[in-house]
Design a protein around this motif. Structure first.
Motif, PDB file in Angstrom:
ATOM      1  N   ILE A 137     -40.586   3.427   1.375  1.00 15.97           N
ATOM      2  CA  ILE A 137     -40.475   3.859   2.714  1.00 15.97           C
ATOM      3  C   ILE A 137     -41.961   4.506   3.282  1.00 15.97           C
ATOM      4  N   GLN A 138     -42.098   4.295   4.403  1.00 19.44           N
ATOM      5  CA  GLN A 138     -43.049   4.879   5.173  1.00 19.44           C
ATOM      6  C   GLN A 138     -42.715   6.174   5.971  1.00 19.44           C
ATOM      7  N   LEU A 139     -43.431   7.067   6.185  1.00 20.00           N
ATOM      8  CA  LEU A 139     -42.868   8.212   6.995  1.00 20.00           C
ATOM      9  C   LEU A 139     -43.101   8.018   8.527  1.00 20.00           C
ATOM     10  N   THR A 140     -43.660   6.990   8.640  1.00 17.98           N
ATOM     11  CA  THR A 140     -43.674   6.771  10.076  1.00 17.98           C
ATOM     12  C   THR A 140     -42.751   5.668  10.618  1.00 17.98           C
ATOM     13  N   ASP A 141     -41.822   5.243   9.355  1.00 17.84           N
ATOM     14  CA  ASP A 141     -40.540   4.458   9.945  1.00 17.84           C
ATOM     15  C   ASP A 141     -39.501   5.264  10.771  1.00 17.84           C
ATOM     16  N   THR A 142     -39.021   4.296  11.420  1.00 16.79           N
ATOM     17  CA  THR A 142     -37.784   5.024  12.088  1.00 16.79           C
ATOM     18  C   THR A 142     -36.452   4.960  11.430  1.00 16.79           C
ATOM     19  N   VAL A 143     -35.463   5.808  11.746  1.00 18.57           N
ATOM     20  CA  VAL A 143     -34.506   5.471  11.053  1.00 18.57           C
ATOM     21  C   VAL A 143     -33.515   4.307  11.624  1.00 18.57           C
ATOM     22  N   ASN A 144     -33.855   3.545  12.532  1.00 23.72           N
ATOM     23  CA  ASN A 144     -33.267   2.210  12.969  1.00 23.72           C
ATOM     24  C   ASN A 144     -33.727   0.996  12.000  1.00 23.72           C
ATOM     25  N   LYS A 224     -29.485   4.427   1.107  1.00 22.48           N
ATOM     26  CA  LYS A 224     -29.578   2.952   1.647  1.00 22.48           C
ATOM     27  C   LYS A 224     -30.790   2.507   0.958  1.00 22.48           C
ATOM     28  N   VAL A 225     -31.828   2.949   0.886  1.00 20.74           N
ATOM     29  CA  VAL A 225     -33.037   2.460   0.089  1.00 20.74           C
ATOM     30  C   VAL A 225     -32.739   2.227  -1.251  1.00 20.74           C
ATOM     31  N   THR A 226     -32.128   3.109  -1.994  1.00 22.22           N
ATOM     32  CA  THR A 226     -31.929   2.866  -3.620  1.00 22.22           C
ATOM     33  C   THR A 226     -30.844   2.305  -3.827  1.00 22.22           C
ATOM     34  N   SER A 227     -29.833   2.181  -2.896  1.00 27.19           N
ATOM     35  CA  SER A 227     -28.419   1.529  -3.377  1.00 27.19           C
ATOM     36  C   SER A 227     -27.817   2.388  -4.467  1.00 27.19           C
ATOM     37  N   THR A 228     -27.853   3.855  -4.355  1.00 29.54           N
ATOM     38  CA  THR A 228     -27.225   4.441  -5.393  1.00 29.54           C
ATOM     39  C   THR A 228     -26.899   5.696  -4.439  1.00 29.54           C
ATOM     40  N   SER A 229     -26.056   6.859  -5.001  1.00 30.41           N
ATOM     41  CA  SER A 229     -25.840   7.988  -4.417  1.00 30.41           C
ATOM     42  C   SER A 229     -26.674   8.896  -4.327  1.00 30.41           C
ATOM     43  N   PHE A 230     -26.596   9.680  -3.366  1.00 27.84           N
ATOM     44  CA  PHE A 230     -27.783  10.856  -3.255  1.00 27.84           C
ATOM     45  C   PHE A 230     -27.922  11.646  -4.812  1.00 27.84           C
ATOM     46  N   GLY A 231     -26.595  12.007  -5.234  1.00 28.32           N
ATOM     47  CA  GLY A 231     -26.703  12.848  -6.292  1.00 28.32           C
ATOM     48  C   GLY A 231     -27.278  12.161  -7.571  1.00 28.32           C
ATOM     49  N   THR A 232     -27.010  10.918  -7.706  1.00 28.24           N
ATOM     50  CA  THR A 232     -27.332  10.102  -8.653  1.00 28.24           C
ATOM     51  C   THR A 232     -28.971  10.029  -8.679  1.00 28.24           C
ATOM     52  N   PHE A 233     -29.386   9.825  -7.479  1.00 31.52           N
ATOM     53  CA  PHE A 233     -30.952   9.674  -7.356  1.00 31.52           C
ATOM     54  C   PHE A 233     -31.762  11.051  -7.597  1.00 31.52           C
ATOM     55  N   LEU A 234     -31.081  11.990  -7.243  1.00 34.14           N
ATOM     56  CA  LEU A 234     -31.620  13.514  -7.799  1.00 34.14           C
ATOM     57  C   LEU A 234     -31.568  13.685  -8.953  1.00 34.14           C
ATOM     58  N   LYS A 235     -30.279  13.390  -9.665  1.00 36.08           N
ATOM     59  CA  LYS A 235     -30.071  13.439 -11.130  1.00 36.08           C
ATOM     60  C   LYS A 235     -31.340  12.640 -12.050  1.00 36.08           C
ATOM     61  N   ARG A 236     -31.287  11.495 -11.632  1.00 36.80           N
ATOM     62  CA  ARG A 236     -32.178  10.538 -12.365  1.00 36.80           C
ATOM     63  C   ARG A 236     -33.801  10.851 -12.171  1.00 36.80           C
ATOM     64  N   ASN A 237     -33.980  11.230 -11.169  1.00 40.38           N
ATOM     65  CA  ASN A 237     -35.492  11.408 -10.901  1.00 40.38           C
ATOM     66  C   ASN A 237     -35.947  12.820 -10.660  1.00 40.38           C
ATOM     67  N   PHE A 238     -35.041  13.995 -10.685  1.00 38.67           N
ATOM     68  CA  PHE A 238     -35.617  15.247 -10.728  1.00 38.67           C
ATOM     69  C   PHE A 238     -34.757  16.152 -11.929  1.00 38.67           C
ATOM     70  N   PHE A 239     -33.568  16.018 -11.730  1.00 32.65           N
ATOM     71  CA  PHE A 239     -32.738  16.902 -12.674  1.00 32.65           C
ATOM     72  C   PHE A 239     -32.893  16.687 -14.133  1.00 32.65           C
ATOM     73  N   GLU A 240     -32.769  15.341 -14.598  1.00 34.57           N
ATOM     74  CA  GLU A 240     -32.766  15.193 -15.896  1.00 34.57           C
ATOM     75  C   GLU A 240     -34.286  15.156 -16.201  1.00 34.57           C
ATOM     76  N   PRO A 241     -35.333  14.801 -15.718  1.00 35.99           N
ATOM     77  CA  PRO A 241     -36.722  14.803 -16.098  1.00 35.99           C
ATOM     78  C   PRO A 241     -37.038  16.370 -16.437  1.00 35.99           C
ATOM     79  N   LEU A 242     -36.518  17.332 -15.685  1.00 38.90           N
ATOM     80  CA  LEU A 242     -36.669  18.686 -15.810  1.00 38.90           C
ATOM     81  C   LEU A 242     -35.872  19.436 -16.916  1.00 38.90           C
ATOM     82  N   GLN A 243     -34.884  18.683 -17.264  1.00 38.38           N
ATOM     83  CA  GLN A 243     -33.804  19.168 -18.071  1.00 38.38           C
ATOM     84  C   GLN A 243     -32.923  20.401 -17.311  1.00 38.38           C
TER      85      GLN A 243
END
Length: 397
Positions: A137-144, A224-243
């Motif tokens: 994504i880009q920070l300048t992208d619109t929601v549309n 929408k971008v990752t085709s996964t739930s928000f909770g799963t994304f946080l778990k895989r990328n933040f919660f699990e790496p930091l145990q």
């Protein structure tokens, strides 16, 4: 003669067999060297974040003072929660007081999991910054760009991050426009926004207006971008790496309640604690609904600050003041409030369904103060100042 040849042959077979069983032959110039086959031992997995604590002797005085404070606010102000204080990345104090369940008289413990309320927003902001670093994504992208039918045009991801989007309050929309008994999920709430015909407050970028709507929309973009739930994304990328084993996203009606997950309470007639029921707004995530233990939240702070999750440049953006299109600055970055009066500190407070939360980083002192509570405590800012004063007067490192 034949007997001798036979003996020599047998000897050679035994010797060569020994070579192949115990090692391997390596030719080096005119030498034959026997090297033992190494035994492969898996190295012990090092924790992603090492939680360090100061020696008890060094913290004796400050712990005594903070224990007294904890007992006092429990008795006088019905505080049932936990406090963690760390300096230079090491824990000075970590304790809790009060009940987890008032009916069963179960006390809080080190694995009690609190709803973080709006402290959850920094996880959402970090998820967006990670996708930005990955060029998804880009920070300048619109929601549309991601939701073509989103009714509020020209709202950028950056507008959502720093609360300059001018979007209406989704709480009100859900309470007045949602027709089903089951609370709406993020995707259902996005659809409701499209059909509700509720006007926005102002055009993007013109003002700062703290918005839960913006952060649930950000979480919806992550999904929408990752085709996964928000909770799963946080778990895989933040919660699990930091145990962070006791941290997760919880959506009412969509997820099961976990062991040690706390309910929020309110005090009734000065003595009775009533459990606060869920509402139509409790299935939406991104603006709230991350649950964590207090030590896991400290792991998060360490991991975010030491570059294990995001680049230094991304973190600086998250910690920088926002600015309107007219050049007026305001004290909010991406998922963090910013206090620039006197000593700079990065912080966020949260209140939701009986939970009161606070995470403050005093940058110059390298001091972190985390407070999590679940009985509608309403003096978080004052408590934070008292804790900082006690540490300053009783702990000199």
């Amino acid at each position: 003669m034949k007997k001798n040849i036979k003996i020599i042959a047998i000897t050679l077979i035994v010797v060569l067999s020994g070579f192949f069983l115990s090692g391997k032959l390596e030719a080096s110039k005119n030498e034959v060297v026997l090297t033992a086959t190494p035994i492969t031992v898996s190295p012990k997995e090092e924790p992603a974040i090492l939680i360090e604590k100061y020696p008890e002797e060094a913290t004796k005085e400050v712990r005594h003072k903070l224990d007294s404070l904890l007992k006092r606010i429990n008795k006088r102000h019905d505080f049932h929660g936990a406090i963690l204080v760390a300096k230079n990345g090491k824990i000075i104090y970590n304790n809790q007081i009060g009940y987890a369940d008032f009916k069963k008289k179960e006390p809080l413990n080190e694995v009690s999991m609190f709803q973080l309320a709006s402290v959850s927003k920094q996880f959402t902001a970090a998820a967006i910054m990670l996708l930005n670093e990955r060029n998804q994504i880009q920070l300048t992208d619109t929601v549309n760009t991601y939701f073509p039918n989103f009714p509020y045009e020209n709202v950028t991801i950056k507008n959502l991050l720093n609360h300059t989007a001018g979007l209406p309050k989704y709480f009100w929309i859900a309470e007045h426009k949602w027709q089903q008994e089951k609370a709406p999920s993020n995707s259902e709430m996005m659809e409701l926004l499209e059909s509700s015909n509720v006007q926005r407050y102002f055009k993007p970028g013109r003002n700062f207006d703290y918005s839960n709507t913006g952060y649930f929309v950000l979480a919806s973009i992550v999904e929408k971008v990752t085709s996964t739930s928000f909770g799963t994304f946080l778990k895989r990328n933040f919660f699990e790496p930091l145990q962070m084993k006791n941290t997760y996203v919880y959506s009412f009606e969509n997820d099961s309640v976990k062991k040690n997950q706390l309910d929020g309470y309110r005090l009734y007639r000065g003595w009775r604690h009533l459990k606060i029921n869920n509402t139509v707004n409790d299935a939406v995530v991104g603006d709230k609904n991350v649950y964590a233990t207090i030590e896991d939240l400290f792991k998060w702070t360490l991991g975010l600050n030491n570059g294990k999750l995001l680049s230094k440049e991304s973190l600086e953006l998250m910690h920088s003041e926002g600015e309107t299109v007219y050049g007026r600055k305001f004290p909010y970055g991406f998922g963090f409030r910013i206090n620039t009066k006197g000593q700079k500190n990065i912080y966020h407070y949260g209140k939701w369904n009986g939970f009161s939360t606070g995470l403050t980083q005093y940058l110059e002192d390298d001091l972190v103060v985390i407070v999590l509570e679940h009985t509608s405590y309403n003096a978080m800012k004052s408590l934070n100042k008292k804790i900082k004063k006690i540490v300053a007067e009783n702990f000199n490192v």
